[in-house]
Design a protein around this motif. Structure first.
Motif, PDB file in Angstrom:
ATOM      1  N   HIS A  10       0.831  -1.204   0.000  1.00  0.00           N
ATOM      2  CA  HIS A  10       0.000   0.000   0.000  1.00  0.00           C
ATOM      3  C   HIS A  10       0.869   1.259   0.000  1.00  0.00           C
ATOM      4  N   CYS A  13       2.348   2.187  -3.426  1.00  0.00           N
ATOM      5  CA  CYS A  13       1.488   2.725  -4.483  1.00  0.00           C
ATOM      6  C   CYS A  13       1.482   4.254  -4.418  1.00  0.00           C
ATOM      7  N   GLY A  14       1.023   4.890  -5.446  1.00  0.00           N
ATOM      8  CA  GLY A  14       1.090   6.355  -5.520  1.00  0.00           C
ATOM      9  C   GLY A  14       0.116   7.077  -4.613  1.00  0.00           C
ATOM     10  N   CYS A  15      -0.980   6.422  -4.208  1.00  0.00           N
ATOM     11  CA  CYS A  15      -2.013   7.074  -3.402  1.00  0.00           C
ATOM     12  C   CYS A  15      -2.200   6.289  -2.104  1.00  0.00           C
ATOM     13  N   THR A  16      -1.813   6.873  -0.988  1.00  0.00           N
ATOM     14  CA  THR A  16      -1.917   6.174   0.289  1.00  0.00           C
ATOM     15  C   THR A  16      -3.030   6.769   1.145  1.00  0.00           C
ATOM     16  N   THR A  17      -3.550   5.955   2.025  1.00  0.00           N
ATOM     17  CA  THR A  17      -4.589   6.389   2.972  1.00  0.00           C
ATOM     18  C   THR A  17      -4.116   6.009   4.371  1.00  0.00           C
ATOM     19  N   ASN A 102      -3.269   1.935   7.540  1.00  0.00           N
ATOM     20  CA  ASN A 102      -4.108   2.286   6.403  1.00  0.00           C
ATOM     21  C   ASN A 102      -5.537   2.397   6.923  1.00  0.00           C
TER      22      ASN A 102
END
Length: 196
Positions: A10, A13-17, A102
């Motif tokens: 996770h 990847c380019g977009c994390t939460t 996350n």
């Protein structure tokens, strides 16, 4: 420190939460959860509340035996941490665990801090709590220290030896000293059993 493989993917990847969450377990068993996310989270049976206004400084990690300390800051909120509970010492030495996770999938998380609450400062409706890492306990003196020399006078309260109940006693005079730890005593008369 190894990172959960799914969480690692996770993060790649380019977009994390991601967000942080921490749980406080007081000595009386009460457990509270907090998060800097904008919504409540839940895992491990703990509800991590987002409406507490509590934040935590980044945890400083180091290798070796160095102490890893941080701090938590927040508003005094009667529904979460109250000034009364702090005054009563309910948070003294409370256990603290902090995760980086996350928020979209709380199974993807990493424990980043484990320790206890140290000193707590309060002012104008807010508090600042010192978070002490597990290595902090290694800096605390434990037990008693025994050494060759003794500063207490024999028989004094701080000495711990009760001369009245030694069993045998007699008065004498030191007749010779040999070395730093040996001496001879001349005693007039005989020993008398003083045990009652």
């Amino acid at each position: 420190m190894s990172i959960d493989s799914d969480f690692h993917e996770h993060l790649k990847c380019g977009c994390t939460t991601t967000c942080r969450a921490w749980a406080v377990t007081r000595k009386d068993g009460v457990q509270l959860g907090f998060t800097d996310h904008d919504g409540d989270l839940e895992f491990d049976g703990i509800k991590f509340r987002a409406d507490t206004g509590m934040t935590a400084r980044a945890v400083e990690s180091s290798t070796g035996m160095a102490v890893d300390n941080s701090e938590a800051v927040g508003a005094l909120n009667s529904a979460a941490i109250s000034e009364r509970d702090i005054e009563f010492g309910l948070y003294d030495d409370a256990e603290v665990r902090a995760w980086w996770l996350n928020w979209a999938d709380t199974r993807q998380r990493q424990l980043i801090f484990s320790g206890t609450i140290g000193e707590i400062e309060r002012s104008e409706g807010t508090f600042r709590a010192e978070l002490r890492g597990l290595a902090e306990r290694l800096n605390q003196p434990r037990g008693r220290v025994y050494q060759k020399g003794c500063l207490a006078k024999l028989g004094a309260p701080e000495c711990g030896v009760d001369l009245e109940h030694l069993g045998y006693n007699a008065e004498g005079v030191i007749s010779s000293i040999s070395g730093e730890t040996s001496f001879s005593v001349s005693i007039d008369g005989t020993f008398e059993n003083s045990l009652v």
